[in-house]
Design an enzyme around this catalytic site. Structure first.
Site, mmCIF file in Angstrom:
data_model
loop_
_atom_site.group_PDB
_atom_site.id
_atom_site.type_symbol
_atom_site.label_atom_id
_atom_site.label_comp_id
_atom_site.label_asym_id
_atom_site.label_seq_id
_atom_site.Cartn_x
_atom_site.Cartn_y
_atom_site.Cartn_z
ATOM 1 N N PHE A 140 -1.580 35.068 46.119
ATOM 2 C CA PHE A 140 -1.296 35.969 44.997
ATOM 3 C C PHE A 140 -0.625 35.162 43.898
ATOM 4 O O PHE A 140 0.466 34.628 44.084
ATOM 5 C CB PHE A 140 -0.395 37.144 45.388
ATOM 6 N N ASP A 225 3.612 27.505 43.495
ATOM 7 C CA ASP A 225 3.952 28.770 42.836
ATOM 8 C C ASP A 225 5.188 29.323 43.531
ATOM 9 O O ASP A 225 5.112 29.877 44.622
ATOM 10 C CB ASP A 225 2.785 29.762 42.923
ATOM 11 N N LYS A 254 10.055 35.697 37.683
ATOM 12 C CA LYS A 254 10.823 36.753 38.349
ATOM 13 C C LYS A 254 12.343 36.585 38.178
ATOM 14 O O LYS A 254 12.858 36.888 37.117
ATOM 15 C CB LYS A 254 10.396 36.852 39.816
HETATM 16 C C1 LIG Z 1 4.755 38.114 41.151
HETATM 17 C C2 LIG Z 1 4.029 36.858 41.333
HETATM 18 C C3 LIG Z 1 3.214 36.335 40.315
HETATM 19 C C4 LIG Z 1 2.930 37.075 39.033
HETATM 20 O O1 LIG Z 1 4.063 37.333 38.286
HETATM 21 P P1 LIG Z 1 4.014 38.462 37.136
HETATM 22 O O2 LIG Z 1 5.326 38.319 36.442
HETATM 23 O O3 LIG Z 1 3.852 39.771 37.830
HETATM 24 O O4 LIG Z 1 2.851 38.143 36.269
HETATM 25 C C5 LIG Z 1 2.619 35.113 40.535
HETATM 26 N N1 LIG Z 1 2.796 34.448 41.679
HETATM 27 C C6 LIG Z 1 3.567 34.925 42.690
HETATM 28 C C7 LIG Z 1 3.730 34.129 43.938
HETATM 29 C C8 LIG Z 1 4.180 36.155 42.563
HETATM 30 O O5 LIG Z 1 4.898 36.665 43.556
#
Ligand SMILES: *Cc1c(COP(=O)(O)O)cnc(C)c1O
Length: 414
Positions: A140, A225, A254
């Site tokens: 994700f 990520d 985040k």
């Molecule tokens: C939440 C998340 C994203 C996307 O972040 P947004 O601010 O919602 O666009 C990307 N990668 C990971 C691992 C995430 O948990």
């Protein structure tokens, strides 16, 4: 207005791209949320780890409001007196040469994709339009059209094609699969050190280490990520530290905004982010002074309040307790730090509803996993209380219907 009226408005006038729990929250303080009926809930989702510092943290609030009174947005056409300080803080904290700030996590992932592609063409010498970025099954990374192009979740993709090419998929945790997919045109391997949305999946020990070694050997960039796993959630500042590696590129978001303001960033050394020339890439709001001042305060709180260590210690404590629960439906307790997945053999949603009725908020992920990820400022007593709620719900629900209904009747008792 009552709860039901808010819900009706939302259902009527908002797009239905979420299926939220039916409570309407109006206040947050630390780990506690209050709904409009005055009921309090322990937040065990922390906005998908965007509020690791706790809701409305006073120090972040102060930095945010002070900056909001002074200057909020200049665009990057002009310089501002906050962004350079954030750059320096991130460099000092992480050791990476450079930062490129964006707003959402998805945008930062897109930025990393552009950076490694351009690196692939201009530095590695990949033929034009041939660059590949290897991604992992179950990933994700966000919701943009390019990012969902390499999602392996049908729901994230269906109806949104045509898809962006150039993203081969490997099995998460399978080093041989990665080895077999790397070729001369591979620019990068993009991976979550722990897969969050997939259900808090910790890869087999040594996988990331070996993957990083493979990447180095083949002149492939390792891109971590850490948008959800980073900034303390996993019990380390970054989850990749568990495997003693240093990715070429790290993506954060985040919790970087402390729950106040969306800010994300790509971190790397000069050899990668240095590929961007003026005009190559940008964002009107990216790196604005309000975001920068807020992020600096958010990072300071993580350091000053030892949130990384708290996550590690309290996470172990919580996980050990959870592992003592005997329930026929609980198949596994997994995770790292204050990031725990309770893996069930049936849908987790009814359990989340039952927990809600006991004053604890969490959200199922991937159908059968209850994700427990409270703000890292949670106390041991609060963990003990949360444990009792989880234990009651897991041991009293025996079928999908009967006892869940009984749980729903429970008078809210916090
Ligand atoms: C939440 C998340 C994203 C996307 O972040 P947004 O601010 O919602 O666009 C990307 N990668 C990971 C691992 C995430 O948990």
């Amino acid at each position: 207005m009552r709860t039901q009226q808010y819900i009706e408005l939302e259902e009527r006038y908002g797009a239905h791209n979420y299926h939220p729990l039916d409570i309407v929250i109006t206040r947050g303080e630390g780990v506690w949320l209050t709904d409009i009926e005055g009921r309090r809930y322990l937040d065990c989702l922390a906005s998908y780890s965007a509020v690791n510092q706790g809701h409305c943290h006073p120090k972040i609030l102060q930095a945010f409001t002070e900056q909001a009174r002074k200057l909020t947005l200049t665009s990057r056409a002009f310089r501002n007196d906050q962004l350079p300080l954030l750059y320096k803080d991130l460099h000092d904290l992480t050791g990476y040469d450079m930062t490129l700030p964006m707003n959402s996590g998805g945008e930062a992932v897109e930025t990393a994709i552009k950076a490694v592609r351009k690196w692939g063409y201009t530095i590695k010498g990949i033929p034009e339009n041939k660059a590949e970025i290897i991604c992992a099954e179950g990933n994700f990374h966000g919701r943009t059209t390019t990012i969902i192009s390499f999602s392996t979740d049908e729901q994230y993709r269906f109806g949104f094609g045509p898809y962006t090419p150039g993203f081969p998929i490997v099995r998460y945790g399978d080093i041989e699969d990665l080895r077999s997919k790397i070729n001369r045109n591979t620019a990068a391997f993009l991976v979550e050190p722990i897969q969050g949305e997939a259900g808090i999946i910790v890869p087999p020990e040594g996988y990331l280490h070996e993957a990083a070694r493979l990447c180095k050997e083949n002149n492939v960039l390792f891109v971590a990520d850490e948008i959800q796993s980073g900034l303390g959630r996993s019990g380390k500042l970054f989850a990749f530290e568990y495997e003693h590696i240093r990715p070429d590129v790290v993506i954060i978001g985040k919790a970087l905004g402390g729950g106040f303001y969306p800010i994300s960033a790509v971190l790397s050394d000069r050899d990668v982010l240095g590929v961007f020339q003026p005009g190559d890439h940008g964002s009107t709001f990216g790196g604005n002074p309000l975001a920068a001042a807020t992020a600096r305060a958010a990072l300071r709180v993580i350091v000053e309040e030892n949130l990384v260590q708290r996550s590690s210690e309290l996470g172990s404590y919580f996980m050990e307790k959870l592992r003592t629960i005997r329930s026929s439906h609980l198949k596994q307790v997994r995770g790292r730090g204050l990031w725990i997945g309770l893996v069930l053999d049936e849908p987790a949603r009814p359990y989340c509803e039952a927990l809600k009725n006991r004053g604890m908020l969490c959200k199922e992920t991937h159908e059968c996993v209850i994700r427990i990820a409270p703000p890292l400022v949670i106390t041991k007593d609060e963990i003990d209380w949360a444990f009792e709620q989880i234990k009651s719900v897991l041991t009293s629900i025996t079928t999908n219907t009967g006892n869940v209904a009984a749980e729903k009747e429970l008078v809210w008792q916090n």
